[in-house]
Design a protein around this motif. Structure first.
Motif, mmCIF file in Angstrom:
data_model
loop_
_atom_site.group_PDB
_atom_site.id
_atom_site.type_symbol
_atom_site.label_atom_id
_atom_site.label_comp_id
_atom_site.label_asym_id
_atom_site.label_seq_id
_atom_site.Cartn_x
_atom_site.Cartn_y
_atom_site.Cartn_z
ATOM 1 N N PRO A 10 0.805 -1.243 0.018
ATOM 2 C CA PRO A 10 0.046 -0.031 -0.205
ATOM 3 C C PRO A 10 0.700 1.570 0.062
ATOM 4 O O PRO A 10 0.520 2.095 -0.523
ATOM 5 N N LEU A 11 1.892 1.222 0.450
ATOM 6 C CA LEU A 11 2.778 2.371 0.671
ATOM 7 C C LEU A 11 3.163 2.844 -1.134
ATOM 8 O O LEU A 11 3.477 3.957 -1.216
ATOM 9 N N ALA A 12 3.338 1.599 -1.617
ATOM 10 C CA ALA A 12 3.523 2.154 -3.232
ATOM 11 C C ALA A 12 2.348 3.002 -3.793
ATOM 12 O O ALA A 12 2.802 3.968 -4.600
ATOM 13 N N LEU A 13 1.062 2.888 -3.367
ATOM 14 C CA LEU A 13 -0.058 3.708 -3.811
ATOM 15 C C LEU A 13 0.252 4.870 -3.332
ATOM 16 O O LEU A 13 0.089 5.973 -4.226
ATOM 17 N N ALA A 14 0.503 4.828 -2.209
ATOM 18 C CA ALA A 14 0.862 6.602 -1.522
ATOM 19 C C ALA A 14 1.959 7.059 -2.369
ATOM 20 O O ALA A 14 1.767 8.350 -2.802
ATOM 21 N N VAL A 15 2.949 6.514 -2.833
ATOM 22 C CA VAL A 15 4.031 7.180 -3.429
ATOM 23 C C VAL A 15 3.496 7.537 -4.739
ATOM 24 O O VAL A 15 3.803 8.647 -5.041
ATOM 25 N N LEU A 16 2.892 6.694 -5.412
ATOM 26 C CA LEU A 16 2.382 7.055 -6.871
ATOM 27 C C LEU A 16 1.328 8.306 -6.805
ATOM 28 O O LEU A 16 1.446 9.070 -7.565
ATOM 29 N N VAL A 17 0.389 8.415 -5.627
ATOM 30 C CA VAL A 17 -0.168 9.664 -5.428
ATOM 31 C C VAL A 17 0.578 10.589 -5.334
ATOM 32 O O VAL A 17 0.170 11.897 -5.865
ATOM 33 N N TYR A 18 1.575 10.419 -4.374
ATOM 34 C CA TYR A 18 2.313 11.979 -4.330
ATOM 35 C C TYR A 18 3.140 12.355 -5.363
ATOM 36 O O TYR A 18 3.457 13.544 -5.694
ATOM 37 N N LEU A 19 3.844 11.513 -6.204
ATOM 38 C CA LEU A 19 4.601 11.729 -7.386
ATOM 39 C C LEU A 19 3.697 12.099 -8.524
ATOM 40 O O LEU A 19 4.140 13.002 -9.141
ATOM 41 N N MET A 20 2.470 11.825 -8.509
ATOM 42 C CA MET A 20 1.273 12.301 -9.326
ATOM 43 C C MET A 20 1.230 13.915 -9.344
ATOM 44 O O MET A 20 1.194 14.717 -10.118
ATOM 45 N N ALA A 21 1.313 14.314 -7.868
ATOM 46 C CA ALA A 21 1.046 15.656 -7.537
ATOM 47 C C ALA A 21 2.292 16.481 -7.761
ATOM 48 O O ALA A 21 2.211 17.589 -8.325
ATOM 49 N N GLU A 22 3.324 15.862 -7.589
ATOM 50 C CA GLU A 22 4.642 16.713 -7.680
ATOM 51 C C GLU A 22 5.956 15.570 -7.718
ATOM 52 O O GLU A 22 6.054 14.827 -6.832
ATOM 53 N N ARG A 57 10.134 1.751 -9.467
ATOM 54 C CA ARG A 57 10.920 2.035 -10.808
ATOM 55 C C ARG A 57 11.211 0.985 -11.577
ATOM 56 O O ARG A 57 10.930 0.825 -12.969
ATOM 57 N N LYS A 58 11.634 -0.235 -10.975
ATOM 58 C CA LYS A 58 11.714 -1.403 -11.667
ATOM 59 C C LYS A 58 10.713 -1.997 -12.515
ATOM 60 O O LYS A 58 10.686 -2.533 -13.505
ATOM 61 N N ALA A 59 9.451 -1.521 -11.888
ATOM 62 C CA ALA A 59 8.130 -1.948 -12.608
ATOM 63 C C ALA A 59 7.825 -0.857 -13.573
ATOM 64 O O ALA A 59 6.948 -1.294 -14.535
ATOM 65 N N GLY A 60 8.535 -0.002 -13.873
ATOM 66 C CA GLY A 60 8.369 1.242 -14.661
ATOM 67 C C GLY A 60 7.223 2.054 -14.482
ATOM 68 O O GLY A 60 6.724 2.725 -15.153
ATOM 69 N N PHE A 61 6.730 2.095 -12.993
ATOM 70 C CA PHE A 61 5.961 2.968 -12.726
ATOM 71 C C PHE A 61 6.158 4.452 -12.172
ATOM 72 O O PHE A 61 5.556 5.480 -12.294
ATOM 73 N N ILE A 81 6.375 10.260 -11.798
ATOM 74 C CA ILE A 81 5.557 9.268 -12.082
ATOM 75 C C ILE A 81 5.640 8.970 -13.556
ATOM 76 O O ILE A 81 5.514 9.889 -14.393
ATOM 77 N N THR A 82 5.342 7.563 -14.115
ATOM 78 C CA THR A 82 5.350 7.526 -15.461
ATOM 79 C C THR A 82 4.086 7.398 -16.108
ATOM 80 O O THR A 82 3.012 7.091 -15.073
ATOM 81 N N GLU A 83 3.770 7.109 -17.406
ATOM 82 C CA GLU A 83 2.355 7.031 -17.627
ATOM 83 C C GLU A 83 1.834 5.741 -17.236
ATOM 84 O O GLU A 83 0.535 5.326 -17.035
ATOM 85 N N ALA A 84 2.710 4.633 -17.196
ATOM 86 C CA ALA A 84 2.351 3.317 -16.594
ATOM 87 C C ALA A 84 1.987 3.463 -15.263
ATOM 88 O O ALA A 84 0.891 2.815 -14.514
ATOM 89 N N GLY A 85 2.900 4.442 -14.585
ATOM 90 C CA GLY A 85 2.479 4.548 -13.096
ATOM 91 C C GLY A 85 1.167 5.191 -12.848
ATOM 92 O O GLY A 85 0.336 4.790 -12.115
ATOM 93 N N ARG A 86 0.651 5.913 -13.570
ATOM 94 C CA ARG A 86 -0.698 6.705 -13.810
ATOM 95 C C ARG A 86 -1.760 5.688 -14.017
ATOM 96 O O ARG A 86 -2.806 5.785 -13.307
ATOM 97 N N THR A 87 -1.575 4.950 -14.899
ATOM 98 C CA THR A 87 -2.489 3.832 -15.315
ATOM 99 C C THR A 87 -2.406 2.818 -13.959
ATOM 100 O O THR A 87 -3.929 2.466 -13.525
ATOM 101 N N GLU A 88 -1.557 2.521 -13.626
ATOM 102 C CA GLU A 88 -1.576 1.437 -12.175
ATOM 103 C C GLU A 88 -2.191 2.261 -11.046
ATOM 104 O O GLU A 88 -3.114 1.570 -10.418
ATOM 105 N N LEU A 89 -2.060 3.484 -10.841
ATOM 106 C CA LEU A 89 -2.598 4.161 -9.746
ATOM 107 C C LEU A 89 -4.043 4.220 -9.861
ATOM 108 O O LEU A 89 -4.693 3.924 -8.899
#
Length: 198
Positions: A10-22, A57-61, A81-89
């Motif tokens: 679940p920490l990964a999800l929070a990281v994606l959200v925060y990186l989407m913001a900035e 990073r290894k997953a490409g997110f 965040i990458t485009e794949a990361g946004r999709t995953e998020l």
């Protein structure tokens, strides 16, 4: 249906959200998570944060954007965040919000085996649990009161409101359970069961 995730912490999800913001570096991510109270919902430490970012990073997110040295501190890598990361998020968030997930809390395990304890001991231990639950509920109420005074938008308090609802439900449940354990009929049944097992 629940999907198997490349990174399921679940920490990964929070990281994606925060990186989407900035886009930012790991130290700043940790500071923001703590500052905004996410450590109340997501278990992590600095080491696990570094590990999760590397898994993402290894997953490409997420991807390294740049490495900077803007202070006397060591170099810092800024992640984005990458485009794949946004999709995953968004896919992961939709799944978590829409699909109930079977969880296995420790208290559920204890309840499934509660008959091993003498009724009086169960009552005493549950009384301690009730005291702790009451303190936790009051702490959350304090957070909610402060947030209301600070005009925090309700959506940012959803996790605290959920936490309070769970605490209040557990307090009601445990209170009823204590009364059931105090019932003389249960005490007699427990004694008979104990005698049959010895």
């Amino acid at each position: 249906m629940e999907r198997r995730r490349k990174v399921s912490n679940p920490l990964a999800l929070a990281v994606l959200v925060y990186l989407m913001a900035e886009s930012t570096h790991i130290y700043e991510l940790g500071r923001r998570l703590q500052e905004q109270g996410k450590d109340r919902s997501i278990k992590y430490n600095r080491g696990s944060l570094y590990m999760v970012v590397e898994q993402l990073r290894k997953a490409g997110f997420v991807a390294e954007q740049v490495t900077v040295r803007d202070t006397p501190r060591p170099e810092r890598t800024i992640y984005q965040i990458t485009e794949a990361g946004r999709t995953e998020l968004y896919d992961w968030m939709r799944e978590l919000v829409a699909i109930p997930r079977e969880e296995y809390p420790y208290f559920g395990v204890a309840l499934s085996l509660l008959a091993v304890l003498a009724p009086a001991e169960g009552v005493e231990l549950l009384g301690r649990r009730l005291a702790t639950l009451g303190e936790q509920a009051e702490e959350v109420r304090g957070v909610l009161r402060q947030a209301a005074e600070d005009d925090v938008l309700w959506v940012f308090l959803a996790e605290e409101r959920y936490r309070l609802a769970l605490l209040e439900a557990e307090i009601r449940f445990v209170t009823d359970l204590v009364e059931s354990l105090r019932d003389p009929a249960y005490e007699r049944s427990w004694q008979l069961m104990k005698e049959n097992l010895t």
